[in-house]
Scaffold this motif. Structure first.
Motif, PDB file in Angstrom:
ATOM      1  N   THR A  50      -6.654   7.492  -2.315  1.00 18.84           N
ATOM      2  CA  THR A  50      -7.054   6.961  -1.103  1.00 18.84           C
ATOM      3  C   THR A  50      -7.837   8.099  -0.477  1.00 18.84           C
ATOM      4  O   THR A  50      -8.568   7.979   0.602  1.00 18.84           O
ATOM      5  CB  THR A  50      -5.914   6.765  -0.111  1.00 18.84           C
ATOM      6  OG1 THR A  50      -5.181   7.999   0.359  1.00 18.84           O
ATOM      7  CG2 THR A  50      -4.912   5.611  -0.394  1.00 18.84           C
ATOM      8  N   GLU A  84       0.699  -1.048  -0.053  1.00 20.47           N
ATOM      9  CA  GLU A  84      -0.226  -0.048   0.119  1.00 20.47           C
ATOM     10  C   GLU A  84       0.914   1.356  -0.182  1.00 20.47           C
ATOM     11  O   GLU A  84       0.549   2.377  -0.387  1.00 20.47           O
ATOM     12  CB  GLU A  84      -0.851  -0.028   1.227  1.00 20.47           C
ATOM     13  CG  GLU A  84      -1.831  -1.337   1.157  1.00 20.47           C
ATOM     14  CD  GLU A  84      -1.307  -2.287   1.951  1.00 20.47           C
ATOM     15  OE1 GLU A  84      -2.256  -3.168   2.620  1.00 20.47           O
ATOM     16  OE2 GLU A  84       0.046  -2.541   2.010  1.00 20.47           O
ATOM     17  N   HIS A  85       2.041   1.197   0.594  1.00 18.61           N
ATOM     18  CA  HIS A  85       3.039   2.373   0.608  1.00 18.61           C
ATOM     19  C   HIS A  85       3.512   2.614  -0.578  1.00 18.61           C
ATOM     20  O   HIS A  85       4.863   3.438  -0.600  1.00 18.61           O
ATOM     21  CB  HIS A  85       3.967   2.066   1.787  1.00 18.61           C
ATOM     22  CG  HIS A  85       2.940   2.338   3.329  1.00 18.61           C
ATOM     23  ND1 HIS A  85       2.520   3.137   3.719  1.00 18.61           N
ATOM     24  CD2 HIS A  85       2.653   0.923   4.198  1.00 18.61           C
ATOM     25  CE1 HIS A  85       1.889   2.891   4.704  1.00 18.61           C
ATOM     26  NE2 HIS A  85       1.991   1.538   4.938  1.00 18.61           N
ATOM     27  N   LEU A 123      -3.878   2.581  -3.813  1.00 18.17           N
ATOM     28  CA  LEU A 123      -4.452   1.262  -3.681  1.00 18.17           C
ATOM     29  C   LEU A 123      -5.043   1.052  -4.755  1.00 18.17           C
ATOM     30  O   LEU A 123      -5.400   1.961  -5.715  1.00 18.17           O
ATOM     31  CB  LEU A 123      -5.714   0.995  -2.596  1.00 18.17           C
ATOM     32  CG  LEU A 123      -5.682   1.476  -1.194  1.00 18.17           C
ATOM     33  CD1 LEU A 123      -7.085   1.477  -0.543  1.00 18.17           C
ATOM     34  CD2 LEU A 123      -4.654   0.463  -0.626  1.00 18.17           C
ATOM     35  N   GLY A 127      -0.078   7.081   0.367  1.00 17.75           N
ATOM     36  CA  GLY A 127      -0.607   5.585  -0.040  1.00 17.75           C
ATOM     37  C   GLY A 127      -1.462   5.608  -1.158  1.00 17.75           C
ATOM     38  O   GLY A 127      -2.105   6.505  -1.730  1.00 17.75           O
ATOM     39  N   THR A 147      -6.683   4.449  -7.911  1.00 16.41           N
ATOM     40  CA  THR A 147      -5.598   4.339  -6.901  1.00 16.41           C
ATOM     41  C   THR A 147      -5.515   5.296  -5.814  1.00 16.41           C
ATOM     42  O   THR A 147      -5.103   5.189  -4.577  1.00 16.41           O
ATOM     43  CB  THR A 147      -4.277   4.676  -7.638  1.00 16.41           C
ATOM     44  OG1 THR A 147      -3.971   5.880  -8.089  1.00 16.41           O
ATOM     45  CG2 THR A 147      -4.058   3.523  -8.693  1.00 16.41           C
ATOM     46  N   CYS A 204      -1.857  -7.582   1.183  1.00 11.55           N
ATOM     47  CA  CYS A 204      -2.236  -5.895   1.005  1.00 11.55           C
ATOM     48  C   CYS A 204      -3.805  -5.564   0.932  1.00 11.55           C
ATOM     49  O   CYS A 204      -4.202  -6.278   0.389  1.00 11.55           O
ATOM     50  CB  CYS A 204      -1.259  -5.405   0.137  1.00 11.55           C
ATOM     51  SG  CYS A 204      -2.028  -5.589  -1.645  1.00 11.55           S
ATOM     52  N   THR A 246      -6.496  -3.715  -1.290  1.00 11.46           N
ATOM     53  CA  THR A 246      -6.759  -3.683  -2.486  1.00 11.46           C
ATOM     54  C   THR A 246      -8.164  -2.866  -2.689  1.00 11.46           C
ATOM     55  O   THR A 246      -8.954  -2.892  -1.539  1.00 11.46           O
ATOM     56  CB  THR A 246      -6.901  -4.689  -3.280  1.00 11.46           C
ATOM     57  OG1 THR A 246      -8.093  -5.437  -3.029  1.00 11.46           O
ATOM     58  CG2 THR A 246      -5.643  -5.677  -3.150  1.00 11.46           C
TER      59      THR A 246
END
Length: 430
Positions: free
Chosen positions: A318, A279-280, A332, A330, A316, A307, A309
């Motif tokens: 957050t 995630e990072h 996702l 971050g 992507t 991880c 998702t």
């Protein structure tokens, strides 16, 4: 929508910009109110500073700032677990979404709130700089910038994490063997599931990247006789893990270093586990990331990637609150993207599993711990930080329950000349 008059109350101004009906009771310091009177939950705006947060940063960010500072109070729910209140908003027809006022409305709202409230108050210290400003401090996902954002989130207080996470000090999704299992039992079961998927054996070598407080490292050493190396960018995590390894007498097998995973010099590992690090990493860096992990494995070695998702492969981001208050930088994406990148790195995928509801149960356990230890948590990190955590954990739980986000484990091997070392059927119970 009617045009607001200069005598509009704060509650009127607040509700006029909502898209749809207010799903809870709203009250303000000027005595005004709006929304259903019989709602079990509500928001109370306590002062002008809170109003200024809402006016100068409309939407989620302004609400988060006012709530973090205590200027916006949640009524009917404990700040350590606002899950039910969030679910009520989520379950309403429109949720809590704001629109942009037209010029006349904006003018009248300005008259209502007062010109002094158009000046942004100081940003709460819990809030990280916006992404565009962070770009000036270092390239996205450079070692220096990654170290800074990891420090922002993880180096809060080891005692605080002990209170919230419990004795396992495991800040990743547990795996519940039954619905009545405790959080500690579920975290042990998760580590055992990972160990079994990796088929760990005495004498093997494991690399655990983004190892946190060393839970997987200690489990592999203690339960399987594996020589395990963990690395983390958090100095606080590394110190805690090193002390716990000594306390448990595992120095001959377990090691945790304060180190960027990209700087691990050793190779030829039998297995690599990545539990909650992807995630990072940043989606654009997946090729290099999975390529690096591949190169750390010996032929027929195994990789387990665990991880969070998205439920799709389209987005992507957050969101503002998570990016500014919880996980700066971050990103996702969906499990399909994760699997594609692992395959494109030259690894053979054998199994994937979605533990979405297990993470919802894990987060419920963390919320419960936060509520039960609220006074000590506040004494440790301050009420503002504790509020952020209560909101973040409950909001994340809601995301898993409603299938906006998921948790996937993907198991792959470094297959060479068609030889993967993987049996015809998995060794563990799927």
């Amino acid at each position: 929508m009617s045009i607001l008059t200069p005598t509009t109350t704060i509650a009127d101004a607040f509700t006029s910009l909502l898209i749809g009906d207010l799903p809870f009771r709203f009250t303000a310091y000027d005595g005004s109110s709006a929304g259903p009177e019989d709602s079990p939950y509500g928001l109370h705006l306590r002062n002008e500073r809170g109003l200024a947060y809402l006016v100068t940063a409309p939407g989620d960010l302004g609400l988060a700032r006012a709530y973090t500072t205590g200027d916006l109070e949640l009524v009917g729910a404990h700040p350590g677990d606002p899950y039910s209140a969030l679910m009520q908003v989520k379950g309403s027809k429109t949720g809590l979404k704001f629109r942009t006022p037209n010029p006349i409305e904006a003018l009248n709202i300005m008259r209502t709130v007062g010109i002094t409230n158009l000046k942004p108050p100081p940003i709460p210290p819990q809030e990280h700089a916006p992404r565009w400003r962070r770009m000036m401090e270092g390239f996205l996902h450079s070692p220096e910038r990654d170290a800074e954002v990891i420090h922002h989130h993880y180096d809060v207080s080891n005692r605080f994490y002990e209170l919230v996470l419990g004795p396992s000090m495991t800040y990743t999704c547990a795996c519940f063997p039954s619905e009545d299992a405790t959080l500690e039992e579920a975290q042990f079961h998760k580590y055992d599931l990972v160990a079994n998927k990796l088929q760990l054996q005495p004498g093997q070598r494991l690399l655990d990247v983004g190892c946190g407080w060393g839970g997987m490292v200690r489990h592999a050493a203690r339960e399987y006789g594996v020589k395990a190396l963990g690395v983390t960018l958090s100095a606080e995590q590394a110190y805690w893990a090193q002390q716990k390894i000594k306390e448990q007498g595992l120095e001959d097998l377990a090691e945790v270093r304060h180190l960027d995973y990209r700087d691990v010099p050793e190779g030829d590992f039998d297995a690599v586990s990545s539990i909650g690090l992807t995630e990072h990493i940043g989606v654009a860096n997946y090729p290099a990331y999975f390529g690096f992990l591949r190169d750390k494995l010996k032929p027929q070695g195994r990789l387990l990637n665990h991880c969070i998702t998205r439920a799709d492969n389209k987005r992507t981001s957050t969101g503002a609150f998570i990016d500014r208050y919880v996980f700066p930088d971050g990103e996702l994406t969906g499990s399909g993207k994760i699997i594609t990148e692992i395959q494109d790195a030259g690894l053979e995928v054998h199994h994937e599993e979605n533990l979405r509801m297990h993470y919802a149960m894990t987060l419920a356990g963390w919320n419960k711990n936060l509520v039960e230890n609220w006074d000590e948590c506040v004494a440790e990190v301050g009420e503002a930080t504790a509020r952020v955590w209560g909101l973040y954990i409950a909001g994340s739980r809601m995301g898993f329950v409603t299938n906006e986000i998921q948790l996937h484990q993907v198991l792959a091997t470094k297959t060479v000349d068609g030889q993967s070392g993987f049996p015809l059927r998995p060794e563990w119970t799927p």
